[in-house]
Design a protein around this motif. Structure first.
Motif, short mmCIF file in Angstrom:
data_model
loop_
_atom_site.label_atom_id
_atom_site.label_comp_id
_atom_site.label_asym_id
_atom_site.label_seq_id
_atom_site.Cartn_x
_atom_site.Cartn_y
_atom_site.Cartn_z
N GLU A 59 -75.34 -25.07 -54.21
CA GLU A 59 -76.49 -25.82 -54.72
C GLU A 59 -76.39 -27.30 -54.38
N ALA A 60 -75.18 -27.86 -54.44
CA ALA A 60 -74.98 -29.26 -54.08
C ALA A 60 -75.30 -29.48 -52.60
N LYS A 61 -74.90 -28.54 -51.76
CA LYS A 61 -75.18 -28.64 -50.33
C LYS A 61 -76.70 -28.64 -50.09
N LYS A 62 -77.42 -27.80 -50.83
CA LYS A 62 -78.88 -27.78 -50.71
C LYS A 62 -79.47 -29.15 -51.04
N ARG A 63 -78.93 -29.79 -52.08
CA ARG A 63 -79.43 -31.11 -52.49
C ARG A 63 -79.15 -32.16 -51.41
N ARG A 64 -77.96 -32.12 -50.82
CA ARG A 64 -77.64 -33.07 -49.74
C ARG A 64 -78.60 -32.90 -48.57
N GLU A 65 -78.81 -31.65 -48.17
CA GLU A 65 -79.69 -31.38 -47.02
C GLU A 65 -81.14 -31.76 -47.34
N ALA A 69 -83.50 -34.53 -45.46
CA ALA A 69 -84.81 -34.15 -44.92
C ALA A 69 -85.91 -35.05 -45.47
N TYR A 70 -85.83 -35.36 -46.75
CA TYR A 70 -86.83 -36.25 -47.34
C TYR A 70 -86.71 -37.66 -46.79
N ASP A 71 -85.49 -38.11 -46.52
CA ASP A 71 -85.30 -39.43 -45.91
C ASP A 71 -85.95 -39.45 -44.52
N ASP A 72 -85.73 -38.39 -43.75
CA ASP A 72 -86.30 -38.31 -42.41
C ASP A 72 -87.83 -38.27 -42.46
N ALA A 73 -88.38 -37.71 -43.52
CA ALA A 73 -89.83 -37.60 -43.66
C ALA A 73 -90.43 -38.81 -44.37
N ALA A 74 -89.62 -39.85 -44.59
CA ALA A 74 -90.07 -41.07 -45.26
C ALA A 74 -90.63 -40.78 -46.65
N ARG A 75 -89.89 -39.97 -47.42
CA ARG A 75 -90.26 -39.66 -48.80
C ARG A 75 -89.12 -40.08 -49.73
N PRO A 76 -88.91 -41.39 -49.91
CA PRO A 76 -87.76 -41.87 -50.68
C PRO A 76 -87.75 -41.42 -52.14
N GLU A 82 -83.48 -35.74 -55.40
CA GLU A 82 -82.45 -34.81 -54.92
C GLU A 82 -81.05 -35.40 -55.11
N ARG A 83 -80.91 -36.69 -54.85
CA ARG A 83 -79.61 -37.35 -55.03
C ARG A 83 -79.21 -37.40 -56.50
N ALA A 84 -80.16 -37.59 -57.38
CA ALA A 84 -79.88 -37.59 -58.82
C ALA A 84 -79.39 -36.21 -59.25
N GLU A 85 -80.04 -35.16 -58.74
CA GLU A 85 -79.60 -33.80 -59.05
C GLU A 85 -78.20 -33.55 -58.49
N LEU A 86 -77.95 -34.06 -57.29
CA LEU A 86 -76.63 -33.91 -56.66
C LEU A 86 -75.55 -34.56 -57.52
N GLU A 87 -75.84 -35.73 -58.06
CA GLU A 87 -74.86 -36.43 -58.91
C GLU A 87 -74.52 -35.60 -60.14
N VAL A 88 -75.50 -34.92 -60.70
CA VAL A 88 -75.25 -34.06 -61.86
C VAL A 88 -74.33 -32.91 -61.44
#
Length: 151
Positions: A59-65, A69-76, A82-88
């Motif tokens: 699940e953490a890997k999914k959040r990283r990916e 992908a959102y960074d590449d799509a300019a969706r900060p 996703e990064r907040a969920e990854l931190e949890v």
């Protein structure tokens, strides 16, 4: 129920009481993934702590990916979610190996298997994978093994 799964349930209850939306939704998602893993296959089973760590790592890997992908799509805004969920999720995973620790484990595995070329990478990975178990990303391990066998 494993002790880690029990901790996830307890932390979910606390997050709901504290009205922590990110933590509660992330823990709900993680518990759903655990339940799906437990009932997959021929018969329902109870997951061990090691199996719980594997699922949480996935699940953490999914959040990283997704964040990348959102960074590449300019969706900060979505990437930050996703990064907040990854931190949890990271709080429930074992500490990640440093590059030096990973290099040491790779060198030990190469010595034990007697590997001397990139063709023997499978044998090294087979020996190394259980030792690393959630403490390093598979791509990072693969790259380290490939680099060590190529030199």
């Amino acid at each position: 129920m494993s002790s880690l799964e029990t901790k996830l349930h307890d932390d979910l209850t606390e997050a709901i009481r504290n009205r922590d939306e990110v933590t509660s939704s992330t823990l709900r998602m993680a518990l759903t993934a655990l339940k799906n893993e437990a009932v997959s296959g021929d018969a329902a089973r109870e997951l061990s702590d090691d199996e719980v760590i594997v699922v949480l790592g996935r699940e953490a890997k999914k959040r990283r990916e997704s964040a990348a992908a959102y960074d590449d799509a300019a969706r900060p805004e979505l990437a930050s979610r996703e990064r907040a969920e990854l931190e949890v999720l990271i709080t429930y995973l074992p500490a990640q190996l440093t590059d030096d620790e990973l290099a040491t484990l790779v060198a030990q595995a190469i010595t034990e298997t007697g590997a001397d070329s990139p063709k023997a990478m499978g044998a090294v990975m087979k020996l190394l994978t259980p030792r690393i178990a959630g403490r390093a990303d598979g791509g990072r391990v693969s790259a380290a093994v490939k680099a060590a066998l190529s030199s």
